[in-house]
Design a protein around this motif. Structure first.
Motif, PDB file in Angstrom:
ATOM      1  N   ALA A   1       0.783  -1.488   0.113  1.00 25.24           N
ATOM      2  CA  ALA A   1      -0.246   0.308  -0.031  1.00 25.24           C
ATOM      3  C   ALA A   1       1.208   1.494   0.012  1.00 25.24           C
ATOM      4  O   ALA A   1       0.407   2.429   0.049  1.00 25.24           O
ATOM      5  CB  ALA A   1      -1.082   0.399   1.053  1.00 25.24           C
ATOM      6  N   SER A   2       1.925   1.336  -0.050  1.00 24.54           N
ATOM      7  CA  SER A   2       3.158   2.137  -0.057  1.00 24.54           C
ATOM      8  C   SER A   2       2.686   3.479  -1.355  1.00 24.54           C
ATOM      9  O   SER A   2       2.735   2.491  -2.355  1.00 24.54           O
ATOM     10  CB  SER A   2       4.753   1.910   0.124  1.00 24.54           C
ATOM     11  OG  SER A   2       4.681   1.550  -1.253  1.00 24.54           O
ATOM     12  N   PRO A   3       3.173   4.206  -1.536  1.00 27.95           N
ATOM     13  CA  PRO A   3       2.717   5.449  -2.528  1.00 27.95           C
ATOM     14  C   PRO A   3       3.598   4.956  -3.379  1.00 27.95           C
ATOM     15  O   PRO A   3       3.119   4.794  -4.696  1.00 27.95           O
ATOM     16  CB  PRO A   3       3.358   6.889  -1.628  1.00 27.95           C
ATOM     17  CG  PRO A   3       3.022   7.083  -0.815  1.00 27.95           C
ATOM     18  CD  PRO A   3       3.473   5.400  -0.544  1.00 27.95           C
ATOM     19  N   ALA A   4       4.091   4.590  -3.283  1.00 26.49           N
ATOM     20  CA  ALA A   4       5.551   4.299  -4.335  1.00 26.49           C
ATOM     21  C   ALA A   4       4.885   2.887  -5.218  1.00 26.49           C
ATOM     22  O   ALA A   4       5.000   2.634  -6.309  1.00 26.49           O
ATOM     23  CB  ALA A   4       6.274   3.834  -4.059  1.00 26.49           C
ATOM     24  N   ILE A   5       4.591   1.806  -4.506  1.00 31.16           N
ATOM     25  CA  ILE A   5       4.333   0.616  -4.896  1.00 31.16           C
ATOM     26  C   ILE A   5       2.974   1.069  -5.603  1.00 31.16           C
ATOM     27  O   ILE A   5       2.811   0.494  -6.911  1.00 31.16           O
ATOM     28  CB  ILE A   5       4.130  -0.497  -3.999  1.00 31.16           C
ATOM     29  CG1 ILE A   5       5.403  -0.770  -3.430  1.00 31.16           C
ATOM     30  CG2 ILE A   5       2.704  -1.534  -4.610  1.00 31.16           C
ATOM     31  CD1 ILE A   5       6.331  -1.914  -3.898  1.00 31.16           C
ATOM     32  N   ILE A   6       1.546   1.945  -5.681  1.00 27.54           N
ATOM     33  CA  ILE A   6       0.634   1.768  -6.264  1.00 27.54           C
ATOM     34  C   ILE A   6       1.364   2.948  -7.013  1.00 27.54           C
ATOM     35  O   ILE A   6       0.114   2.191  -8.635  1.00 27.54           O
ATOM     36  CB  ILE A   6      -0.118   2.800  -4.495  1.00 27.54           C
ATOM     37  CG1 ILE A   6      -0.858   2.677  -3.441  1.00 27.54           C
ATOM     38  CG2 ILE A   6      -1.289   3.432  -6.085  1.00 27.54           C
ATOM     39  CD1 ILE A   6      -1.115   3.055  -2.610  1.00 27.54           C
ATOM     40  N   GLU A   7       1.592   4.003  -6.952  1.00 25.52           N
ATOM     41  CA  GLU A   7       2.419   4.615  -8.210  1.00 25.52           C
ATOM     42  C   GLU A   7       3.161   3.742  -9.932  1.00 25.52           C
ATOM     43  O   GLU A   7       2.116   3.871 -10.495  1.00 25.52           O
ATOM     44  CB  GLU A   7       3.379   5.555  -7.752  1.00 25.52           C
ATOM     45  CG  GLU A   7       3.499   5.837  -9.575  1.00 25.52           C
ATOM     46  CD  GLU A   7       2.644   6.728 -10.099  1.00 25.52           C
ATOM     47  OE1 GLU A   7       3.404   7.338 -11.488  1.00 25.52           O
ATOM     48  OE2 GLU A   7       1.892   7.104  -9.456  1.00 25.52           O
TER      49      GLU A   7
END
Length: 240
Positions: free
Chosen positions: A15-21
């Motif tokens: 759920a981290s922003p980097a993974i989502i992006e």
């Protein structure tokens, strides 16, 4: 675009922003390739290069090329539907018609993409993951209304909910496929689709639901697109 060196990245939660992006980039590039060149031209190396990730990252996230394609199609549709401003509550005929009309208006802006995914849906060689993803997104949208009709005892005795929902999806996709292939003109697809959809429904409903469907079909026959529950934006787009 250089491929990211995934082995040097710190561990990240899903759920981290980097993974989502990163996931967003992968699925967006997948959709772009489908729109530009169709499904057969899509390969994991190309998607990895375009999204800036290692090929093994794609396999870690989606396991197979087909599941990546399925996710791209499904999430794009669901994200679009989530942004529709409905005037009628979920589980009603009017709500479902608003959804169909809005989606068709969207389809008219991305004909190459729609042509590619419809060809995929109707291909005898389509991967089951992709077919199920495409079928399920429309199934869920139809099911809420049909289940409400069943609960209110407004379906004919011979109707099974699952079968009717599946038939509605197949009709909807067949009509959209014919439009994408140029067999139905842009200015006719909405009225043709809604009329065919309601005609199929007419044989399945009774009571107040049947009266509602009959009244709408008569109104469409008399007034055409003006009789449809089109939102203001959809009307403006249809007039272009």
């Amino acid at each position: 675009m250089n491929v990211t060196n995934e082995s040097n990245e710190r561990p990240q939660t899903y759920a981290s922003p980097a993974i989502i992006e990163r996931r967003r980039r992968i699925l967006e590039e997948t959709r772009q390739v489908i729109a530009e060149n169709g499904i057969t031209a899509l390969n994991m190396n190309d998607i990895g290069r375009r999204a800036g990730v290692a090929k093994r990252t794609l396999y870690n996230a989606f396991q197979t090329r087909e599941r990546m394609i399925a996710a791209a199609i499904q999430e794009y549709f669901e994200e679009y539907v989530s942004r529709i401003t409905f005037t009628q509550p979920s589980g009603t005929l009017q709500h479902n018609l608003e959804r169909m009309i809005s989606v068709v208006q969207r389809n008219r802006r991305i004909p190459n993409y729609i042509r590619a995914i419809m060809a995929l849906y109707f291909s005898p060689e389509v991967d089951e993951d992709i077919w199920l993803a495409m079928h399920s997104i429309a199934t869920r949208q139809n099911r809420a209304w049909i289940e409400n009709l069943a609960a209110g005892k407004q379906l004919q005795a011979w109707i099974e909910v699952d079968t009717l929902v599946d038939d509605l999806v197949r009709l909807e996709y067949a009509m959209i496929n014919d439009w994408a292939r140029g067999r139905i003109p842009d200015d006719a697809i909405i009225v043709r689709l809604i009329t065919s959809y309601l005609t199929l429904i007419l044989g399945a409903v009774r009571g107040a639901a049947r009266k509602e469907v009959e009244a709408m079909l008569k109104d469409i026959a008399e007034r055409g697109a003006e009789a449809l529950p089109m939102r203001k934006r959809a009307k403006a787009e249809a007039a272009e």
